[in-house]
Write a protein that holds these residues in place. Structure first.
Motif, short mmCIF file in Angstrom:
data_model
loop_
_atom_site.label_atom_id
_atom_site.label_comp_id
_atom_site.label_asym_id
_atom_site.label_seq_id
_atom_site.Cartn_x
_atom_site.Cartn_y
_atom_site.Cartn_z
N ASN A 64 6.30 -10.53 61.98
CA ASN A 64 6.80 -11.32 63.09
C ASN A 64 5.87 -12.50 63.27
OD1 ASN A 64 7.01 -12.20 65.90
ND2 ASN A 64 8.33 -10.43 66.12
N PRO A 65 6.43 -13.72 63.42
CA PRO A 65 5.55 -14.89 63.53
C PRO A 65 4.65 -14.84 64.77
CG PRO A 65 7.87 -15.54 63.66
CD PRO A 65 7.85 -14.09 63.37
N CYS A 95 2.96 -12.34 65.69
CA CYS A 95 1.73 -11.68 65.22
C CYS A 95 1.00 -12.53 64.19
CB CYS A 95 2.05 -10.34 64.57
SG CYS A 95 2.70 -9.15 65.72
N GLY A 96 1.69 -13.52 63.65
CA GLY A 96 1.04 -14.38 62.67
C GLY A 96 1.30 -13.97 61.24
N ASP A 97 2.14 -12.98 61.03
CA ASP A 97 2.42 -12.54 59.66
C ASP A 97 3.91 -12.29 59.50
OD1 ASP A 97 -0.32 -12.16 58.52
OD2 ASP A 97 -0.46 -10.84 60.25
N LEU A 98 4.48 -12.95 58.50
CA LEU A 98 5.89 -12.75 58.22
C LEU A 98 6.01 -12.74 56.70
CD1 LEU A 98 8.75 -12.70 59.46
CD2 LEU A 98 8.77 -15.18 59.28
N PHE A 137 4.47 -16.29 55.64
CA PHE A 137 3.79 -17.06 56.67
C PHE A 137 2.66 -16.19 57.15
CE2 PHE A 137 3.33 -17.11 61.32
CZ PHE A 137 2.97 -18.42 61.56
N GLY A 138 1.43 -16.67 57.04
CA GLY A 138 0.34 -15.84 57.53
C GLY A 138 -1.00 -16.25 56.97
N CYS A 139 -1.98 -15.42 57.26
CA CYS A 139 -3.35 -15.70 56.89
C CYS A 139 -3.58 -15.42 55.40
CB CYS A 139 -4.30 -14.86 57.74
SG CYS A 139 -4.14 -13.11 57.43
#
Lengths: 408, 129
Positions: B30-31, B33-36, B56-58
């Motif tokens: 989930n964006p 949370c910063g991770d997709l 999308f994420g770190c």
């Protein structure tokens, strides 16, 4: 290895060479404890008094006011809130802070709320500016202290501190100002502005780390939070960090002398940085106030990408930057400043916090503006998010992150 | 903070990109949370013949996505379904503890893609056993 270019001054600043030279003798040659009666002790005591004058001048304090040296700005903020609250608890139990404060203010207010005090957090607008009416409305007959930050280290917004001081003074409530990020960049006149207490950090003005100060206006009494031998007017016990204090004093003097010159230089770089990045990258937005902002701060968020990834790629190219992304925080909690300004948690992940310094050059800024767009492009090519697949498709879904940034 | 292996996969991710003719897509995270993570798979005779990702994420999210594609390609659905988050982390020579929970989602994405593939074909996970 590529040369390192520091665009992360809010996290760490290289000490000024001149400051280091002034400090050097106080490690071995002038090692006396200022509490000692002998000549070595008195030499150190004199050096500390000199530093007090230098710091006073930076913020326009008067000789009868007090500058209390601490081990940093976090301690100064703790001392201001706790020391004042405990001393004046018979007058009332209410403290006002804003949503934009540093965690050393927010968590201290939270702590006090478990000791019989209450606090209000005044809301801010989309630029992070404190709502003057909301501040006015938050004042009750129990309010004993207002604490508002001058400049925000993360998003750069400057508060209208003179206007805020007027509201506080009209209500005869002392105002504490956290000036850690603004000191040395923006003129501060505590006497003219009617500020009762003000926190400073040494490293943020190119002095050594591990030193800070709390200005306390004459007539304002606070209680110590560290007890012991009664150093620093009995407000902050513990043998003084003489070399550090001497360094902070020297740094304050240089900061005062060079304020206008440095601020002009920083504004030029900052504006060039913001303009360059926004021109070259689409779906990029400036966080914080467009005009009333710290001369050295540019906070820009990039849609559809995550800040830690950008930060690492920039680091490979030599640029040291910070991100507001929750993914780099110790607790994975998003930036409370951006959330207060109405930026969503998802969008906050893409925010870069760029804080410039005296030693940065226009050439470095130009280089940054060249290096950044391909990084954003690469990460966007990797991201499932785009204009066609925006964040809000996901907004209703649940997520299970544990947000524990602030103490309960 | 990150191992060389994580940095290497983050810098040069394998099998990155959309797969237009994917047989199934596993979407996790989930964006907020910063991770997709989206995992695309191509399957033939119960073998994962191709796998790509979009993330999308770190750095950890990107590196784990890249790693799962390497671990999975050519494996049977049954073998792939047994790949765990820990397998991914171990093959990356470790992840920072704080990232183990939030960003190490690629195995979940793969499992979801396999489930979706089976469902589309009127089958269930039990068929793999």
């Amino acid at each position: 290895m590529v040369d390192q270019i520091n665009f992360n001054h809010s996290a760490g600043v290289p000490i000024d060479e001149r400051v280091l030279q002034v400090m050097e003798p106080y490690f071995r040659q002038f090692y006396g404890n200022p509490s000692s009666v002998h000549s070595a002790g008195q030499q150190s005591a004199k050096a500390i008094e000199n530093a007090r004058v230098q710091v006073s001048r930076l913020i326009g304090a008067e000789s009868k006011d007090r500058i209390i040296f601490t081990n940093g700005a976090t301690e100064a903020n703790n001392l201001a809130l706790q020391g004042f609250a405990y001393r004046h608890r018979r007058k009332g139990n209410h403290i006002i802070i804003s949503q934009m404060e540093h965690l050393s203010i927010i968590n201290t207010a939270k702590f006090l709320s478990k000791q019989g005090f209450e606090y209000s957090q005044v809301k801010v607008d989309e630029y992070g500016v404190v709502d003057a009416q909301a501040l006015q409305d938050a004042i009750t007959d129990q309010t004993i202290l207002i604490s508002i930050q001058h400049g925000n280290n993360e998003v750069g917004t400057l508060q209208p501190i003179a206007e805020i001081a007027k509201i506080a003074n009209d209500a005869t409530i002392p105002l504490h100002v956290d000036a850690v990020a603004s000191a040395g960049q923006v003129p501060i006149e505590v006497t003219d502005m009617g500020i009762s207490m003000l926190s400073l950090s040494s490293n943020d003005i190119y002095g050594p780390k591990g030193v800070g100060a709390l200005f306390v206006k004459r007539g304002i009494s606070i209680q110590p939070i560290l007890l012991g031998g009664g150093q620093e007017y009995g407000i902050r016990s513990g043998s003084e960090n003489v070399a550090g204090i001497v360094g902070m004093g020297a740094a304050a003097e240089i900061a005062k002398q060079q304020l206008e010159k440095n601020a002009t230089h920083l504004r030029r770089l900052r504006d060039s940085l913001i303009k360059g990045v926004l021109n070259k990258v689409d779906e990029a937005y400036l966080n914080g106030h467009p005009k009333n902002r710290l001369p050295n701060n540019a906070n820009i968020r990039f849609a559809f990408v995550e800040g830690e990834a950008i930060t690492l790629h920039l680091s490979f190219q030599g640029f040291l930057v910070a991100t507001s992304s929750a993914c780099t925080s110790k607790t994975l909690a998003p930036s409370h400043c951006l959330l207060s300004m109405g930026v969503s948690e998802a969008e906050a992940h893409g925010a870069l916090q760029l804080t410039l310094g005296r030693e940065n050059t226009l050439k470095q800024v130009d280089r940054f503006v060249e290096v950044l767009p391909p990084i954003i492009k690469k990460l966007r090519a990797m991201s499932p998010l785009s204009k066609e697949v925006p964040y809000d498709l996901y907004e209703d879904e649940e997520h299970d992150h544990e947000h524990g940034q602030e103490h309960d | 903070m990150y191992t060389q292996k994580v940095i290497e996969h983050f810098t040069n991710p394998r099998n990155m990109g959309e797969m237009e003719d994917a047989d199934a897509i596993g979407k996790v995270g989930n964006p907020t949370c910063g991770d997709l993570i989206w995992i695309y798979i191509k399957v033939k005779d119960d073998i994962i013949t191709d796998i790509t990702f979009k993330t999308f994420g770190c750095a950890a999210a990107i590196a784990t996505s890249s790693m799962i594609t390497e671990l999975t390609k050519g494996k049977t659905l049954k073998e792939a379904y047994q790949i765990t988050r820990n397998d991914v982390a171990e093959n990356l020579e470790g992840l920072p503890p704080i990232k183990m929970h939030c960003s190490n989602l690629s195995a979940d994405g793969l499992h979801k893609a396999i489930e979706e593939y089976l469902e589309k074909n009127g089958r269930t996970i039990d068929d793999l056993k």
